[in-house]
Scaffold this active site. Structure first.
Site, PDB file in Angstrom:
ATOM      1  N   ARG A  72       0.857  -1.190   0.000  1.00 44.64           N
ATOM      2  CA  ARG A  72       0.000   0.000   0.000  1.00 44.64           C
ATOM      3  C   ARG A  72       0.897   1.244   0.000  1.00 44.64           C
ATOM      4  O   ARG A  72       1.943   1.269   0.619  1.00 44.64           O
ATOM      5  CB  ARG A  72      -0.895   0.033   1.243  1.00 44.64           C
ATOM      6  CG  ARG A  72      -2.058  -0.918   1.174  1.00 44.64           C
ATOM      7  CD  ARG A  72      -2.963  -0.796   2.377  1.00 44.64           C
ATOM      8  NE  ARG A  72      -2.326  -1.292   3.579  1.00 44.64           N
ATOM      9  CZ  ARG A  72      -1.766  -0.555   4.519  1.00 44.64           C
ATOM     10  NH1 ARG A  72      -1.772   0.779   4.423  1.00 44.64           N
ATOM     11  NH2 ARG A  72      -1.197  -1.095   5.571  1.00 44.64           N
ATOM     12  N   TYR A 200      -1.717  -3.407  -6.777  1.00 39.56           N
ATOM     13  CA  TYR A 200      -1.536  -4.053  -5.471  1.00 39.56           C
ATOM     14  C   TYR A 200      -2.884  -4.140  -4.715  1.00 39.56           C
ATOM     15  O   TYR A 200      -3.646  -3.169  -4.676  1.00 39.56           O
ATOM     16  CB  TYR A 200      -0.515  -3.275  -4.632  1.00 39.56           C
ATOM     17  CG  TYR A 200      -0.426  -3.853  -3.235  1.00 39.56           C
ATOM     18  CD1 TYR A 200       0.192  -5.076  -3.017  1.00 39.56           C
ATOM     19  CD2 TYR A 200      -1.035  -3.221  -2.154  1.00 39.56           C
ATOM     20  CE1 TYR A 200       0.221  -5.653  -1.763  1.00 39.56           C
ATOM     21  CE2 TYR A 200      -1.005  -3.784  -0.882  1.00 39.56           C
ATOM     22  CZ  TYR A 200      -0.379  -4.996  -0.691  1.00 39.56           C
ATOM     23  OH  TYR A 200      -0.370  -5.573   0.552  1.00 39.56           O
ATOM     24  N   LYS A 209      -9.618  -2.544   1.548  1.00 37.94           N
ATOM     25  CA  LYS A 209      -9.292  -1.424   2.440  1.00 37.94           C
ATOM     26  C   LYS A 209     -10.078  -0.162   2.071  1.00 37.94           C
ATOM     27  O   LYS A 209     -10.553   0.563   2.940  1.00 37.94           O
ATOM     28  CB  LYS A 209      -7.802  -1.122   2.372  1.00 37.94           C
ATOM     29  CG  LYS A 209      -6.912  -2.289   2.716  1.00 37.94           C
ATOM     30  CD  LYS A 209      -7.093  -2.747   4.119  1.00 37.94           C
ATOM     31  CE  LYS A 209      -6.047  -3.781   4.493  1.00 37.94           C
ATOM     32  NZ  LYS A 209      -6.267  -4.270   5.859  1.00 37.94           N
ATOM     33  N   HIS A 229     -10.618  -2.744  11.366  1.00 37.15           N
ATOM     34  CA  HIS A 229      -9.512  -3.552  10.852  1.00 37.15           C
ATOM     35  C   HIS A 229      -9.297  -4.702  11.839  1.00 37.15           C
ATOM     36  O   HIS A 229      -8.335  -4.692  12.613  1.00 37.15           O
ATOM     37  CB  HIS A 229      -8.267  -2.645  10.768  1.00 37.15           C
ATOM     38  CG  HIS A 229      -7.105  -3.244  10.055  1.00 37.15           C
ATOM     39  ND1 HIS A 229      -5.811  -2.817  10.262  1.00 37.15           N
ATOM     40  CD2 HIS A 229      -7.033  -4.213   9.129  1.00 37.15           C
ATOM     41  CE1 HIS A 229      -5.002  -3.510   9.488  1.00 37.15           C
ATOM     42  NE2 HIS A 229      -5.705  -4.356   8.792  1.00 37.15           N
ATOM     43  N   SER A 251      -1.080  -4.104  10.302  1.00 34.82           N
ATOM     44  CA  SER A 251      -0.739  -5.061   9.249  1.00 34.82           C
ATOM     45  C   SER A 251       0.517  -5.849   9.620  1.00 34.82           C
ATOM     46  O   SER A 251       1.456  -5.294  10.194  1.00 34.82           O
ATOM     47  CB  SER A 251      -0.465  -4.317   7.950  1.00 34.82           C
ATOM     48  OG  SER A 251      -1.465  -3.366   7.734  1.00 34.82           O
ATOM     49  N   ALA A 252       0.527  -7.122   9.261  1.00 38.22           N
ATOM     50  CA  ALA A 252       1.674  -8.002   9.443  1.00 38.22           C
ATOM     51  C   ALA A 252       2.119  -8.125  10.911  1.00 38.22           C
ATOM     52  O   ALA A 252       3.295  -8.130  11.235  1.00 38.22           O
ATOM     53  CB  ALA A 252       2.846  -7.554   8.568  1.00 38.22           C
ATOM     54  N   CYS A 253       1.133  -8.212  11.818  1.00 40.61           N
ATOM     55  CA  CYS A 253       1.414  -8.420  13.252  1.00 40.61           C
ATOM     56  C   CYS A 253       0.844  -9.748  13.729  1.00 40.61           C
ATOM     57  O   CYS A 253       0.545  -9.927  14.910  1.00 40.61           O
ATOM     58  CB  CYS A 253       0.798  -7.308  14.087  1.00 40.61           C
ATOM     59  SG  CYS A 253       1.796  -5.839  14.188  1.00 40.61           S
ATOM     60  N   THR A 256      -3.576 -12.792  10.895  1.00 44.01           N
ATOM     61  CA  THR A 256      -4.090 -13.974  10.191  1.00 44.01           C
ATOM     62  C   THR A 256      -3.755 -15.242  10.974  1.00 44.01           C
ATOM     63  O   THR A 256      -4.575 -16.153  11.057  1.00 44.01           O
ATOM     64  CB  THR A 256      -3.526 -14.006   8.753  1.00 44.01           C
ATOM     65  OG1 THR A 256      -3.874 -12.766   8.133  1.00 44.01           O
ATOM     66  CG2 THR A 256      -4.108 -15.147   7.949  1.00 44.01           C
ATOM     67  N   ASN A 257      -2.568 -15.287  11.577  1.00 43.68           N
ATOM     68  CA  ASN A 257      -2.203 -16.465  12.380  1.00 43.68           C
ATOM     69  C   ASN A 257      -3.171 -16.635  13.545  1.00 43.68           C
ATOM     70  O   ASN A 257      -3.554 -17.749  13.894  1.00 43.68           O
ATOM     71  CB  ASN A 257      -0.778 -16.344  12.918  1.00 43.68           C
ATOM     72  CG  ASN A 257       0.262 -16.441  11.812  1.00 43.68           C
ATOM     73  OD1 ASN A 257      -0.035 -16.902  10.719  1.00 43.68           O
ATOM     74  ND2 ASN A 257       1.475 -15.984  12.091  1.00 43.68           N
ATOM     75  N   ASP A 276      -9.316  -9.962   8.567  1.00 42.93           N
ATOM     76  CA  ASP A 276      -8.839  -8.598   8.310  1.00 42.93           C
ATOM     77  C   ASP A 276      -9.854  -7.500   8.644  1.00 42.93           C
ATOM     78  O   ASP A 276      -9.470  -6.467   9.168  1.00 42.93           O
ATOM     79  CB  ASP A 276      -8.420  -8.472   6.839  1.00 42.93           C
ATOM     80  CG  ASP A 276      -7.529  -7.263   6.581  1.00 42.93           C
ATOM     81  OD1 ASP A 276      -6.697  -6.938   7.447  1.00 42.93           O
ATOM     82  OD2 ASP A 276      -7.683  -6.619   5.530  1.00 42.93           O
ATOM     83  N   ARG A 373       2.144 -12.140  -1.062  1.00 45.57           N
ATOM     84  CA  ARG A 373       0.803 -12.460  -0.553  1.00 45.57           C
ATOM     85  C   ARG A 373       0.212 -13.698  -1.194  1.00 45.57           C
ATOM     86  O   ARG A 373       0.580 -14.076  -2.305  1.00 45.57           O
ATOM     87  CB  ARG A 373      -0.137 -11.283  -0.870  1.00 45.57           C
ATOM     88  CG  ARG A 373       0.261  -9.959  -0.226  1.00 45.57           C
ATOM     89  CD  ARG A 373      -0.279  -9.856   1.149  1.00 45.57           C
ATOM     90  NE  ARG A 373       0.095  -8.639   1.846  1.00 45.57           N
ATOM     91  CZ  ARG A 373      -0.667  -8.089   2.797  1.00 45.57           C
ATOM     92  NH1 ARG A 373      -1.816  -8.618   3.128  1.00 45.57           N
ATOM     93  NH2 ARG A 373      -0.261  -7.027   3.437  1.00 45.57           N
ATOM     94  N   ARG A 404       2.884  -4.231  17.731  1.00 45.81           N
ATOM     95  CA  ARG A 404       4.190  -4.904  17.732  1.00 45.81           C
ATOM     96  C   ARG A 404       5.157  -3.985  18.463  1.00 45.81           C
ATOM     97  O   ARG A 404       5.536  -2.932  17.953  1.00 45.81           O
ATOM     98  CB  ARG A 404       4.628  -5.109  16.279  1.00 45.81           C
ATOM     99  CG  ARG A 404       6.016  -5.702  16.098  1.00 45.81           C
ATOM    100  CD  ARG A 404       6.364  -5.746  14.621  1.00 45.81           C
ATOM    101  NE  ARG A 404       5.654  -6.801  13.935  1.00 45.81           N
ATOM    102  CZ  ARG A 404       6.109  -8.046  13.796  1.00 45.81           C
ATOM    103  NH1 ARG A 404       7.294  -8.378  14.275  1.00 45.81           N
ATOM    104  NH2 ARG A 404       5.410  -8.941  13.170  1.00 45.81           N
ATOM    105  N   ASP A 499       0.814 -20.655  21.249  1.00 46.73           N
ATOM    106  CA  ASP A 499       0.781 -20.421  22.694  1.00 46.73           C
ATOM    107  C   ASP A 499      -0.051 -19.197  23.056  1.00 46.73           C
ATOM    108  O   ASP A 499      -0.386 -18.995  24.227  1.00 46.73           O
ATOM    109  CB  ASP A 499       2.207 -20.291  23.235  1.00 46.73           C
ATOM    110  CG  ASP A 499       2.896 -21.643  23.298  1.00 46.73           C
ATOM    111  OD1 ASP A 499       2.444 -22.476  24.103  1.00 46.73           O
ATOM    112  OD2 ASP A 499       3.837 -21.880  22.507  1.00 46.73           O
TER     113      ASP A 499
HETATM  114  C1  OXD Z   1      -2.988  -4.643   5.393  1.00 50.11           C
HETATM  115  C2  OXD Z   1      -3.554  -5.801   4.694  1.00 50.11           C
HETATM  116  O1  OXD Z   1      -2.134  -3.962   4.840  1.00 50.11           O
HETATM  117  O2  OXD Z   1      -4.372  -6.498   5.311  1.00 50.11           O
HETATM  118  O3  OXD Z   1      -3.433  -4.397   6.528  1.00 50.11           O
HETATM  119  O4  OXD Z   1      -3.230  -6.030   3.536  1.00 50.11           O
HETATM  120 MN    MN Z   2      -5.050  -5.545   7.105  1.00 49.76          MN
END
Ligand code: OXD
Ligand code: MN
Length: 589
Positions: A72, A200, A209, A229, A251-253, A256-257, A276, A373, A404, A499
């Protein structure tokens, strides 16, 4: 007479001057046909889709974007409200007339020798009263195919829209993928987004988004609901009962896991509803109910593997709904599979990197782009909740906010009440990641993980959260977590991943009133030994460090919070200012 939707399509055709117009119908035949075309088409000199090993990754395709178009672009993203104040200091702003003029210049004739895809879709299910009708225009077949995965696309939407003019208009052209001619412009008052120059996901799949967060957050503000979000998950405890949580993380924290977590604790199970975005409404019983407006995952590949996210690995190999797309990962040439850091311990010897070059293991660079992705249908997820398509959504008992942070913020902390929770969420800081272009690793304030996605003044957004709380008969509990705290030598102190279920278990016990808390300067902590650490090799000292509230660190933190709040002037609700004042007193400021 033309319907408003037909008129919109006609105007777009006149503006873009494509060779062909194709209105998508959502059928499986259509998916097959478009995949076939994409395998033969080139954009930017690269074949759009390449088929991957069908045995290992069924119905999966590889896509490689322009190297300048991998994340983004927040600095090129604008919220075009009538006044600058309405967009707030959290958004870049251009006056709507000027923005449209600029975009119209880019759009004129941009689809000559191209096909204009018209994508009718709903965000939410076809049956839910909370869903919204949308139409996106695009000249990118990759975007068209991705939208089929991420949203519910189909003819039914045209019927749903009928003669109404109440639908979201998303106008997109990939243009010449030139960052100097790249803009993502939002017009919340007009239910409209214009995007040019990028393919993208976050810039080009306009239902994601752009609509479901930036535009929808504004709609929610006007209509009394929240677009957030957030992940949505149900956690089943050994007694068989499911407790539903929302979780907001930048994002990326590890969002999704968490949404697809396989708990380490016996008898616990996570039911996935979304990874998301959540749309949250107040139900007739005065509780919050959440739906996931999306129908797929657009997840970060690096770091996803059998150890970190086995459920996602199963999802990616599931065959039911397709296509599954891999974008900007590396490719293992020995068996034509996508490869990224974390999917296997060993780096295969014959890799093509995300830029199409032979990968040199000794280069010190990753083979997959850090923001590479996968795009995959949520219906392929083996832990998909049976409640996923419930038009009412699921009742929410807990909201988890996270960031994070290598220091300062404890492993978990509970807010005393709704407004304290809103305050805690409003002061979240997080280290920047590869999901947005720019430097990574700097701490920036990211309230509710919504800083890049709130489509109006964030001060008013905070007030909206407080107002929602006033209407709730049974507000959910609000928690703050930090899985990423490090020790003196820079090692993560908490194992994270599976955990994290230990912390969720404690949250459920709090929701059910089965365990008490300890007061701290910043909120409520678990009582001693209240977190189930059975089978985990972690020392008491580490647990103490994970909960340490360091006075000096918090003094620094408060400075950053004050600077952030100051940008919003008197738009920061009085209640939040009072909370900040109290926090300062606690730290002797
Ligand atoms: C983000 C995504 O950037 O989910 O938050 O792609
Ligand atoms: Mn996101």
């Amino acid at each position: 007479m033309l319907t408003p939707m037909e008129l919109f399509v006609k105007e777009m055709q006149e503006l873009f001057q494509p060779d062909e117009v194709y209105i998508m119908n959502g059928s499986q035949e259509e998916a097959d046909r478009l995949i076939g075309i994409a395998q033969k088409s080139k954009v930017d000199g690269k074949v759009v889709l390449t088929k991957l090993n069908d045995k290992e990754y069924p119905n999966s395709y590889y896509h490689c974007s322009n190297t300048n178009d991998v994340a983004r672009t927040e600095h090129l993203t604008f919220v075009c409200t009538p006044s600058k104040g309405q967009a707030g200091p959290n958004n870049n702003w251009i006056e709507p007339g000027e923005a449209k003029e600029k975009m119209t210049e880019f759009f004129k004739g941009a689809m000559k020798r191209r096909t204009m895809y018209v994508i009718p879709f709903v965000m939410g299910t076809f049956e839910s009263k909370y869903s919204k009708n949308c139409v996106q225009i695009t000249d990118s077949i990759y975007v068209a195919l991705s939208m089929r995965v991420m949203a519910r696309v189909g003819k039914q939407v045209i019927k749903r829209i009928g003669s109404s003019s109440d639908f979201f208009k998303g106008i997109h052209s990939i243009g010449d993928v030139n960052p100097d001619r790249r803009y993502i412009m939002h017009f919340p008052q007009e239910n409209l987004v214009m995007s040019f120059g990028s393919g993208y996901g976050g810039n080009a799949l306009l239902g994601k988004k752009c609509y479901s967060l930036r535009i929808a957050s504004y709609l929610g503000y006007k209509e009394g609901w929240l677009a957030e979000h957030m992940i949505i998950m149900g956690v089943q405890s050994p007694d068989g009962k499911a407790t539903y949580f929302l979780g907001a993380f930048p994002s990326a924290c590890g969002k999704t896991n968490l949404a697809l977590l396989e708990p380490v604790l016996k008898g616990y199970k996570v039911w996935t509803l979304g990874d998301d975005i959540a749309w949250i409404n107040i139900g007739e019983d005065g509780q919050l109910y959440a739906i996931n407006p999306e129908a797929g995952f657009f997840g970060v590949a690096p770091g996803t593997g059998l150890k970190t996210n086995p459920v996602m690995m199963k999802t990616l190999k599931n065959n039911k709904f397709y296509p599954t797309l891999f974008t900007n990962t590396a490719v293992n040439n020995s068996n034509n599979t996508p490869w990224w850091e974390g999917v296997s311990d060993e780096v295969p010897s014959d890799l093509t990197d995300w830029q199409g070059q032979k990968y040199d293991k000794n280069s010190g660079k990753p083979a997959a782009h850090p923001n590479s992705r996968f795009t995959v249908s949520i219906y392929n997820c083996p832990t998909l909740s049976p409640e996923c398509d419930n038009p009412k959504g699921v009742p929410i008992s807990g909201i988890i906010f996270g960031g994070r942070r290598k220091d300062t913020v404890p492993l978990v902390c509970e807010a005393k009440d709704w407004n304290s929770g809103v305050f805690t969420a409003s002061i979240i800081g997080s280290e920047t990641t590869a999901a947005a272009s720019g430097e990574t690793g700097n701490v920036r304030r990211d309230p509710m993980a919504m800083l890049p996605f709130c489509g109006y003044n964030m001060g008013e957004y905070f007030q909206h959260w407080i107002n929602i709380g006033k209407k709730l008969k049974k507000p959910p509990k609000i928690f703050m977590v930090n899985w990423f705290r490090k020790d003196e030598v820079g090692k993560f102190m908490w194992p994270g991943f599976r955990d994290n279920s230990r912390i969720i278990k404690w949250m459920i016990e709090r929701i059910e009133g089965k365990t008490g808390t300890k007061e701290s300067e910043i909120g409520l902590f678990p009582q001693d030994n209240a977190i189930d650490l059975n089978g985990l090799n972690i020392t008491k000292e580490t647990m103490v460090k994970l909960f340490k509230v360091d006075k000096e660190e918090w003094k620094q933190e408060i400075k950053m919070i004050e600077e952030f709040y100051a940008k919003f002037g008197d738009k920061i609700p009085e209640d939040l200012r009072n909370h900040l004042a109290e926090l300062k007193i606690k730290f002797g400021l």
